[in-house]
Design a protein around this motif. Structure first.
Motif, short mmCIF file in Angstrom:
data_model
loop_
_atom_site.label_atom_id
_atom_site.label_comp_id
_atom_site.label_asym_id
_atom_site.label_seq_id
_atom_site.Cartn_x
_atom_site.Cartn_y
_atom_site.Cartn_z
N LYS A 200 0.85 -1.19 0.00
CA LYS A 200 0.00 0.00 0.00
C LYS A 200 0.88 1.24 0.00
CE LYS A 200 -4.12 1.79 2.37
NZ LYS A 200 -5.07 1.55 3.48
N SER A 201 0.54 2.23 -0.82
CA SER A 201 1.27 3.50 -0.88
C SER A 201 0.31 4.65 -0.65
CB SER A 201 1.97 3.67 -2.24
OG SER A 201 3.03 2.74 -2.37
N LEU A 202 0.64 5.50 0.32
CA LEU A 202 -0.20 6.65 0.64
C LEU A 202 0.45 7.91 0.07
CD1 LEU A 202 -0.99 5.79 4.38
CD2 LEU A 202 -2.28 5.16 2.34
N VAL A 203 -0.29 8.61 -0.78
CA VAL A 203 0.23 9.83 -1.41
C VAL A 203 0.04 11.00 -0.45
CG1 VAL A 203 0.00 11.39 -3.38
CG2 VAL A 203 -0.36 8.93 -3.69
N PRO A 204 1.08 11.81 -0.21
CA PRO A 204 0.95 12.99 0.66
C PRO A 204 -0.16 13.92 0.19
CG PRO A 204 3.26 12.57 0.16
CD PRO A 204 2.45 11.65 -0.71
N SER A 205 -0.90 14.45 1.16
CA SER A 205 -2.02 15.33 0.84
C SER A 205 -2.10 16.44 1.87
CB SER A 205 -3.32 14.50 0.82
OG SER A 205 -4.44 15.33 0.60
N TRP A 206 -2.36 17.62 1.43
CA TRP A 206 -2.41 18.81 2.29
C TRP A 206 -3.34 18.60 3.49
CZ3 TRP A 206 -0.08 23.34 3.23
CH2 TRP A 206 -0.78 24.32 3.93
N ASN A 207 -2.84 18.95 4.67
CA ASN A 207 -3.62 18.93 5.91
C ASN A 207 -4.18 17.53 6.21
OD1 ASN A 207 -4.85 19.86 8.24
ND2 ASN A 207 -6.60 20.78 7.16
N THR A 208 -3.41 16.51 5.88
CA THR A 208 -3.80 15.13 6.17
C THR A 208 -2.84 14.54 7.19
OG1 THR A 208 -4.78 14.74 3.99
CG2 THR A 208 -4.05 12.80 5.22
N LEU A 209 -3.40 13.93 8.24
CA LEU A 209 -2.59 13.28 9.25
C LEU A 209 -2.69 11.77 9.09
CD1 LEU A 209 -1.75 14.18 12.78
CD2 LEU A 209 -2.88 11.97 12.53
N VAL A 210 -1.54 11.10 9.09
CA VAL A 210 -1.47 9.63 9.04
C VAL A 210 -0.81 9.16 10.32
CG1 VAL A 210 -0.61 7.61 7.81
CG2 VAL A 210 -1.29 9.65 6.52
N LEU A 211 -1.45 8.21 11.00
CA LEU A 211 -0.85 7.65 12.21
C LEU A 211 -0.84 6.14 12.09
CD1 LEU A 211 -3.11 6.35 14.50
CD2 LEU A 211 -3.91 8.71 14.24
N PHE A 212 0.14 5.50 12.72
CA PHE A 212 0.21 4.05 12.69
C PHE A 212 0.82 3.53 13.97
CE2 PHE A 212 3.72 5.87 10.31
CZ PHE A 212 4.84 5.28 10.89
N GLU A 213 0.46 2.30 14.28
CA GLU A 213 0.91 1.66 15.51
C GLU A 213 2.36 1.23 15.37
OE1 GLU A 213 -1.27 -1.42 18.41
OE2 GLU A 213 -0.70 -2.28 16.49
N VAL A 214 3.13 1.41 16.43
CA VAL A 214 4.53 0.98 16.47
C VAL A 214 4.63 -0.14 17.49
CG1 VAL A 214 6.91 1.63 16.93
CG2 VAL A 214 5.36 3.26 15.84
N SER A 215 4.78 -1.37 17.03
CA SER A 215 4.83 -2.52 17.93
C SER A 215 5.35 -3.72 17.18
CB SER A 215 3.45 -2.83 18.50
OG SER A 215 3.43 -4.10 19.10
N PRO A 216 6.25 -4.52 17.78
CA PRO A 216 6.76 -5.69 17.07
C PRO A 216 5.69 -6.74 16.82
CG PRO A 216 7.49 -5.70 19.35
CD PRO A 216 6.87 -4.36 19.10
N VAL A 217 4.62 -6.73 17.60
CA VAL A 217 3.58 -7.72 17.42
C VAL A 217 2.52 -7.24 16.45
CG1 VAL A 217 1.79 -9.06 18.57
CG2 VAL A 217 3.96 -8.66 19.73
N SER A 218 2.29 -5.94 16.38
CA SER A 218 1.14 -5.42 15.65
C SER A 218 1.17 -5.75 14.18
CB SER A 218 1.04 -3.91 15.83
OG SER A 218 2.16 -3.27 15.26
N PHE A 219 2.37 -5.86 13.57
CA PHE A 219 2.39 -6.15 12.15
C PHE A 219 3.07 -7.47 11.84
CE2 PHE A 219 6.86 -4.94 11.74
CZ PHE A 219 7.02 -4.00 12.71
N HIS A 220 3.29 -8.32 12.82
CA HIS A 220 3.93 -9.61 12.60
C HIS A 220 2.92 -10.73 12.84
CE1 HIS A 220 7.83 -7.42 13.80
NE2 HIS A 220 7.63 -7.36 12.52
N GLN A 221 2.26 -11.19 11.82
CA GLN A 221 1.30 -12.30 11.91
C GLN A 221 0.25 -12.06 12.99
OE1 GLN A 221 3.27 -16.07 12.22
NE2 GLN A 221 4.61 -15.65 10.52
N GLU A 222 -0.13 -10.82 13.16
CA GLU A 222 -1.12 -10.48 14.19
C GLU A 222 -2.45 -11.17 13.92
OE1 GLU A 222 -2.58 -8.22 17.55
OE2 GLU A 222 -0.63 -8.84 16.84
N THR A 223 -2.79 -11.38 12.64
CA THR A 223 -4.06 -12.01 12.30
C THR A 223 -4.16 -13.40 12.90
OG1 THR A 223 -4.11 -10.77 10.22
CG2 THR A 223 -5.55 -12.68 10.39
#
Length: 479
Positions: A200-223
């Motif tokens: 997934k690629s998010l294109v920068p956009s004026w006055n847009t905030l992007v936040l994401f979780e920082v955790s070794p578990v959150s994106f490692h086979q969390e499903t």
């Protein structure tokens, strides 16, 4: 003697009023004040699901991230904020990972619009994040401004630092296309938790905030973990409580560990006649049955894979504080971080000298290691200690997950007993308990055996003899 006159209350009040005038109050997106939206985001985040409302979009693939468009309500405030930021002093940052220009820490800036944004991020927005994540965030918020120009770059990284839970980006860019570069690329991970490909690629956009979780578990086979485990055990704060209790006693039992529907499905499948069981011996060492891996029903095989997965190794590391996987934190990591900071300081000052980190041997990432059995126990089953067991003893983490034992009584036997080498006194007894995950850390002086199951177990009011059996997943994990 010189003396400064203390200001009276009137003067202090007047000074406060002037100070307050230097802060331009900012209104954030009304979506952050909407209780229904907050509830929706919180529920979707906890279940790793999708959610959208107006200019807010939450997606958990490949890891949880949220996009909030028109983050600041006032166009004039945003334009003035951009102007103040561009007037700051920027310093070039360049190494193998990145090349861009960065401002000083914005915590100390006095410009009115920067001050107003900072107050909102540290206050209302931080509180909203804490409620959405269901955790109490630390009061520390790191905030600076980065300026990217032609050929600047920030390559693949994970943003993970000690204590960091959420990372965010507020874009203040002119009209932008993906062909201009600068997209926020989100990577999937392979079986070894290494970044694999951009999904997934998010294109920068004026006055847009992007936040994401920082955790070794959150994106490692969390499903995988979400599918099988009681959500309580995926809560980071609860994992810390478990770790504290485990470190105090070197053992713990986690009740209702698997989701109820998953536990019932596996328990019923184990009673199937399709599972092939092999009796283990010799009788002077052991007497119980082990299931053949190739005969596992699909749900049993999936549960086995869960307990062998790298995601589960990381989860066990969070439960115990043991370093069962190379991605789990250790004291060595802190030392290497300090060495890296010292090296950067020497480079900045131009001083010479040996770099401690350069003199260390580079360690290859260790492969997670465990051995396991799916066992069946009935009247007459047992294991015995052997003279050679002590010489083979190792530091290890034992895992037991019993199934089909709702009416099991202590007088039946079948419990796992831990004893000190060459001593008769029992250190610990772990009894079969339905869907209760037992974790026990043992050293080289600790041995274990399973107590003989006596005839009283045959009195259980259950139908055929196969259903009188107790099953368990038995695993041993090594650092």
């Amino acid at each position: 003697m010189n003396c400064k006159r203390q200001r009276d209350d009137g003067e202090n009040a007047e000074k406060g009023k002037k100070r307050k005038k230097r802060e331009e109050r900012v209104k954030l997106s009304p979506l952050l004040e909407d209780e229904d939206v907050k509830k929706g985001v919180k529920e979707a985040w906890s279940h790793r699901a999708q959610y959208s409302h107006g200019g807010l979009e939450l997606d958990c693939h490949p890891f949880p991230h949220c996009i909030i468009r028109n983050f600041i309500q006032s166009d004039s405030f945003t334009e003035n904020l951009q102007r103040e930021l561009l007037d700051l002093n920027f310093h070039e940052k360049s190494n193998d990972l990145y090349k861009f220009n960065q401002s000083d820490d914005l915590k100390k800036r006095k410009e009115p619009h920067i001050t107003g944004l900072r107050a909102a991020l540290f206050g209302r927005f931080r509180s909203w994040l804490g409620e959405v994540l269901g955790v109490e965030l630390e009061p520390t918020v790191d905030v600076s401004c980065a300026k990217y120009q032609y050929t600047d770059v920030l390559l693949c990284h994970d943003d993970e630092l000690e204590g960091r839970r959420v990372a965010f980006i507020l874009y203040l860019v002119p009209p932008w296309e993906s062909s201009d570069g600068g997209t926020l690329d989100l990577f999937s991970t392979d079986d070894h938790f290494q970044p694999h490909s951009v999904v997934k690629s998010l294109v920068p956009s004026w006055n847009t905030l992007v936040l994401f979780e920082v955790s070794p578990v959150s994106f490692h086979q969390e499903t995988l973990l979400l599918e099988w485990l009681n959500p309580l055990y995926l809560d980071v704060d609860y994992q810390s409580q478990v770790q504290q209790e485990f470190e105090d006693s070197s053992e713990i039992q986690l009740k209702n560990f698997l989701k109820e529907e998953k536990f019932k499905e596996v328990s019923e499948a184990l009673r199937s006649t399709d599972v092939q069981w092999t009796k283990q011996g010799p009788p002077n060492r052991r007497c119980y049955e082990v299931a053949s891996l190739v005969s596992f029903p699909q749900c049993v095989s999936a549960c086995w894979e869960l307990l062998c997965s790298e995601a589960f190794f990381l989860l066990l590391s969070n439960f115990t504080g043991l370093r069962l996987h190379y991605l789990s934190p250790s004291d060595e990591d802190e030392e290497e971080e300090k060495d890296q900071e010292d090296e950067e300081e020497r480079e900045a000052t131009g001083s010479s000298g040996d770099t401690p980190s350069a003199n260390k041997n580079n360690k290859e990432p260790s492969t997670p290691l465990c051995v396991g059995e799916l066992r069946r126990w009935a009247h007459g089953s047992y294991t015995l200690l052997h003279d050679g067991d002590a010489s083979k003893a190792e530091y290890a983490l034992d895992l037991l997950l019993p199934l089909s034992c709702p009416d099991w009584q202590t007088e039946f036997g079948g419990f796992t007993s831990y004893v000190a080498n060459e001593e008769d006194e029992e250190l610990l007894m772990v009894y079969p308990e339905e869907n209760s995950l037992a974790l026990v850390y043992r050293d080289k002086e600790t041995l274990k055996f399973v107590k003989h199951i006596n005839h009283r177990s045959s009195t259980l009011p259950i139908g055929d003899s196969c259903r009188r059996a107790v099953y368990d997943f038995s695993f041993v994990y090594y650092e």
